[in-house]
Design a protein around this motif. Structure first.
Motif, mmCIF file in Angstrom:
data_model
loop_
_atom_site.group_PDB
_atom_site.id
_atom_site.type_symbol
_atom_site.label_atom_id
_atom_site.label_comp_id
_atom_site.label_asym_id
_atom_site.label_seq_id
_atom_site.Cartn_x
_atom_site.Cartn_y
_atom_site.Cartn_z
ATOM 1 N N THR A 151 1.167 -5.852 -19.804
ATOM 2 C CA THR A 151 1.119 -7.291 -20.053
ATOM 3 C C THR A 151 0.831 -7.997 -18.737
ATOM 4 O OG1 THR A 151 3.497 -7.605 -19.666
ATOM 5 C CG2 THR A 151 2.794 -7.190 -21.948
ATOM 6 N N VAL A 152 0.118 -9.118 -18.834
ATOM 7 C CA VAL A 152 -0.099 -9.976 -17.676
ATOM 8 C C VAL A 152 0.898 -11.112 -17.795
ATOM 9 C CG1 VAL A 152 -1.749 -11.408 -16.421
ATOM 10 C CG2 VAL A 152 -2.524 -9.342 -17.591
ATOM 11 N N ASP A 153 1.891 -11.114 -16.912
ATOM 12 C CA ASP A 153 3.019 -12.030 -17.041
ATOM 13 C C ASP A 153 2.826 -13.325 -16.272
ATOM 14 O OD1 ASP A 153 4.537 -10.060 -18.554
ATOM 15 O OD2 ASP A 153 4.666 -8.985 -16.656
ATOM 16 N N LYS A 154 1.999 -13.290 -15.243
ATOM 17 C CA LYS A 154 1.690 -14.505 -14.479
ATOM 18 C C LYS A 154 0.327 -14.311 -13.854
ATOM 19 C CE LYS A 154 3.513 -17.592 -10.863
ATOM 20 N NZ LYS A 154 4.589 -17.800 -9.873
ATOM 21 N N ALA A 252 10.794 -13.306 -15.738
ATOM 22 C CA ALA A 252 11.128 -14.732 -15.748
ATOM 23 C C ALA A 252 11.403 -15.238 -14.336
ATOM 24 C CB ALA A 252 12.331 -14.975 -16.651
ATOM 25 N N ALA A 253 12.081 -14.452 -13.540
ATOM 26 C CA ALA A 253 12.382 -14.864 -12.170
ATOM 27 C C ALA A 253 11.110 -14.932 -11.326
ATOM 28 C CB ALA A 253 13.381 -13.895 -11.542
ATOM 29 N N LEU A 254 10.198 -14.009 -11.540
ATOM 30 C CA LEU A 254 8.951 -13.984 -10.765
ATOM 31 C C LEU A 254 8.088 -15.202 -11.070
ATOM 32 C CD1 LEU A 254 8.049 -10.202 -11.115
ATOM 33 C CD2 LEU A 254 8.896 -11.350 -9.059
ATOM 34 N N ARG A 255 8.140 -15.680 -12.311
ATOM 35 C CA ARG A 255 7.331 -16.856 -12.684
ATOM 36 C C ARG A 255 7.742 -18.090 -11.898
ATOM 37 N NH1 ARG A 255 8.662 -15.078 -18.183
ATOM 38 N NH2 ARG A 255 7.059 -13.608 -18.880
ATOM 39 N N GLU A 256 8.969 -18.107 -11.369
ATOM 40 C CA GLU A 256 9.475 -19.270 -10.633
ATOM 41 C C GLU A 256 9.229 -19.182 -9.132
ATOM 42 O OE1 GLU A 256 10.614 -21.825 -12.394
ATOM 43 O OE2 GLU A 256 10.091 -20.565 -14.122
ATOM 44 N N ILE A 257 8.659 -18.089 -8.654
ATOM 45 C CA ILE A 257 8.412 -17.929 -7.216
ATOM 46 C C ILE A 257 6.981 -18.341 -6.926
ATOM 47 C CG2 ILE A 257 8.320 -16.295 -5.291
ATOM 48 C CD1 ILE A 257 10.427 -14.635 -6.725
ATOM 49 N N PRO A 258 6.758 -19.425 -6.177
ATOM 50 C CA PRO A 258 5.385 -19.937 -6.000
ATOM 51 C C PRO A 258 4.459 -18.976 -5.281
ATOM 52 C CG PRO A 258 6.954 -21.120 -4.587
ATOM 53 C CD PRO A 258 7.760 -20.290 -5.529
ATOM 54 N N GLU A 259 4.980 -18.166 -4.389
ATOM 55 C CA GLU A 259 4.111 -17.234 -3.658
ATOM 56 C C GLU A 259 3.573 -16.118 -4.550
ATOM 57 O OE1 GLU A 259 6.947 -18.926 -0.558
ATOM 58 O OE2 GLU A 259 7.106 -18.154 -2.617
ATOM 59 N N VAL A 260 4.232 -15.855 -5.663
ATOM 60 C CA VAL A 260 3.772 -14.817 -6.598
ATOM 61 C C VAL A 260 2.675 -15.424 -7.468
ATOM 62 C CG1 VAL A 260 4.389 -13.268 -8.479
ATOM 63 C CG2 VAL A 260 5.997 -13.639 -6.594
ATOM 64 N N GLU A 261 1.434 -15.029 -7.210
ATOM 65 C CA GLU A 261 0.305 -15.566 -7.967
ATOM 66 C C GLU A 261 -0.031 -14.707 -9.176
ATOM 67 O OE1 GLU A 261 -2.856 -16.090 -5.114
ATOM 68 O OE2 GLU A 261 -2.145 -18.111 -4.651
ATOM 69 N N GLY A 289 11.960 -9.091 1.813
ATOM 70 C CA GLY A 289 13.251 -8.600 2.311
ATOM 71 C C GLY A 289 14.459 -9.299 1.731
ATOM 72 N N GLU A 290 14.242 -10.498 1.173
ATOM 73 C CA GLU A 290 15.399 -11.248 0.674
ATOM 74 C C GLU A 290 15.227 -11.716 -0.770
ATOM 75 O OE1 GLU A 290 16.829 -14.281 3.320
ATOM 76 O OE2 GLU A 290 16.131 -13.210 5.091
ATOM 77 N N ARG A 291 14.263 -12.595 -1.014
ATOM 78 C CA ARG A 291 14.190 -13.210 -2.341
ATOM 79 C C ARG A 291 13.961 -12.215 -3.460
ATOM 80 N NH1 ARG A 291 10.007 -17.883 -2.153
ATOM 81 N NH2 ARG A 291 9.442 -17.078 -0.088
ATOM 82 N N LEU A 292 13.002 -11.291 -3.270
ATOM 83 C CA LEU A 292 12.750 -10.318 -4.332
ATOM 84 C C LEU A 292 13.939 -9.392 -4.530
ATOM 85 C CD1 LEU A 292 9.015 -9.327 -3.734
ATOM 86 C CD2 LEU A 292 9.938 -10.862 -5.469
ATOM 87 N N ARG A 293 14.617 -9.049 -3.442
ATOM 88 C CA ARG A 293 15.755 -8.130 -3.535
ATOM 89 C C ARG A 293 16.956 -8.778 -4.227
ATOM 90 N NH1 ARG A 293 15.412 -3.694 0.339
ATOM 91 N NH2 ARG A 293 13.384 -3.790 1.377
ATOM 92 N N ARG A 294 17.008 -10.124 -4.224
ATOM 93 C CA ARG A 294 18.125 -10.814 -4.870
ATOM 94 C C ARG A 294 17.941 -10.938 -6.381
ATOM 95 N NH1 ARG A 294 18.174 -14.453 -0.168
ATOM 96 N NH2 ARG A 294 16.886 -15.925 -1.356
ATOM 97 N N ILE A 295 16.764 -10.619 -6.894
ATOM 98 C CA ILE A 295 16.530 -10.726 -8.339
ATOM 99 C C ILE A 295 17.281 -9.601 -9.052
ATOM 100 C CG2 ILE A 295 14.802 -10.612 -10.163
ATOM 101 C CD1 ILE A 295 12.773 -11.746 -8.186
ATOM 102 N N ASP A 296 18.106 -9.984 -10.000
ATOM 103 C CA ASP A 296 18.881 -9.000 -10.756
ATOM 104 C C ASP A 296 17.949 -8.070 -11.517
ATOM 105 O OD1 ASP A 296 21.066 -7.724 -11.920
ATOM 106 O OD2 ASP A 296 21.130 -9.124 -13.615
ATOM 107 N N GLY A 297 18.067 -6.783 -11.262
ATOM 108 C CA GLY A 297 17.241 -5.785 -11.930
ATOM 109 C C GLY A 297 16.206 -5.154 -11.025
#
Length: 330
Positions: A151-154, A252-261, A289-297
């Protein structure tokens, strides 16, 4: 002549765009076919000056203005990222892979792989043929690890997920004149109606109507693709994520991170593949090193920084020509 940093108004590699160039690129991202006169009014320059400035931006590799057509319109439904490890110089091998019609994005990277390529095919069998005959058989290719799209999620950098992903609706019926227009716009999204008329064999008025219909229906989108590696300190990277538990919470968490295109669920050793654009390497380090690692899962990640974009995405020109404008593929 290549632009230099001492030449005002001309971009140089890894140099910030001037204010006028930045505004011009932003305007073109809004409307890639905006007239030179209207662009000139917006930045207080003549139409001729805009024409020359845009020519310099394109020749420097800063932007490409192209007609982007979803591969599903051409009957292609299998998408994959191929992570390639090579022995010897990577650029020459990347250039050879970029010549493969099924290859869209091709980039040299740092990290666990040397080259990343996005491949689009009619079906899984065709993907295997491309892998065996046009990638794995290339001298110097040692490993080609494949991640097929589930699937293409974003997809915020071009076509949205509804257009690009597996659930897109059936392609509309197109005739040879439509395909001639598509091929011309893929090479130059700002092609004049006179050039499009000559390419299609239609009358001028019919050409204008057909082009407008292609744009209005979303079959073709005029996209201004900016190469972030040519200006300022911005960096792009691919990131592979492995996930424990349900993947949807991570999506869902990745959709809220602006750097993730781009975020894609894949079959392969990674559950998700991302493309990110950051303002500099420090932000990329903070993201990985921080934001992605804090995502549950999120269990683990691997990053491969883009070093050189060998083939820009979003054109699908090779597929269109292989299907309608040249010899048929086996």
């Amino acid at each position: 002549m290549k632009p230099t940093s001492s030449d005002p108004g001309q971009p140089a590699g890894h140099a910030a765009l001037s204010g006028v160039d930045r505004k011009l690129v932003d305007l073109l991202k809004t409307d890639g076919r905006m007239s030179y006169a209207d662009l000139g009014v917006a930045v207080d320059l003549s139409g001729d000056a805009i024409r020359e400035r845009l020519k310099r931006l394109e020749s420097a590799g800063v932007v490409s203005i192209i007609g982007s057509v979803s591969p599903r319109v051409l009957g292609y439904s299998t998408f994959a990222l191929v992570a390639i490890r090579v022995q010897g110089p990577a650029r020459a091998i990347a250039e050879r892979i970029a010549a493969v019609p099924a290859a869209d994005l091709v980039v040299c990277v740092a990290g666990p792989y040397d080259i990343i390529a996005q491949i689009v095919c009619r079906d899984d069998s065709a993907l295997l043929s491309v892998l065996d005959e046009e990638i794995r058989s290339v001298p110097g290719v040692q490993i080609a690890e494949v991640f097929t799209f589930l699937t293409v999620d974003k997809y915020s950098a071009g076509f949205d997920a509804e257009t690009t992903g597996p659930r897109q609706k059936a392609a509309p019926s197109l005739d040879e004149a439509d395909h001639a227009l598509i091929r011309t716009l893929q090479k130059d999204g700002r092609a004049t109606f006179r050039n499009l008329e000559q390419a299609s064999g239609l009358s001028y008025s019919s050409t204008r109507r057909r082009v407008q219909a292609l744009l209005d229906s979303g079959v073709v989108r005029i996209v201004t693709v900016e190469n972030p590696l040519t200006t300022s300190s911005r960096v792009q990277a691919g990131i592979g994520l492995t996930v424990s538990g349900p993947v949807e919470k991570v999506r869902a968490a990745l959709r809220e991170i602006p750097e993730v295109e781009v975020a894609i669920s894949t079959a392969g050793s990674f559950d998700l593949m991302l493309e990110v654009t950051c303002s500099d390497k420090a932000v990329l380090g903070e993201l990985t090193g921080e934001r992605l690692r804090r995502i549950d899962g999120v269990q683990s990640s691997r990053t491969f920084q883009y070093l050189e974009l060998v083939k820009l995405p979003f054109t699908w020109a090779g597929l269109e020509e292989a299907t309608f404008g040249g010899p048929a593929r086996p």
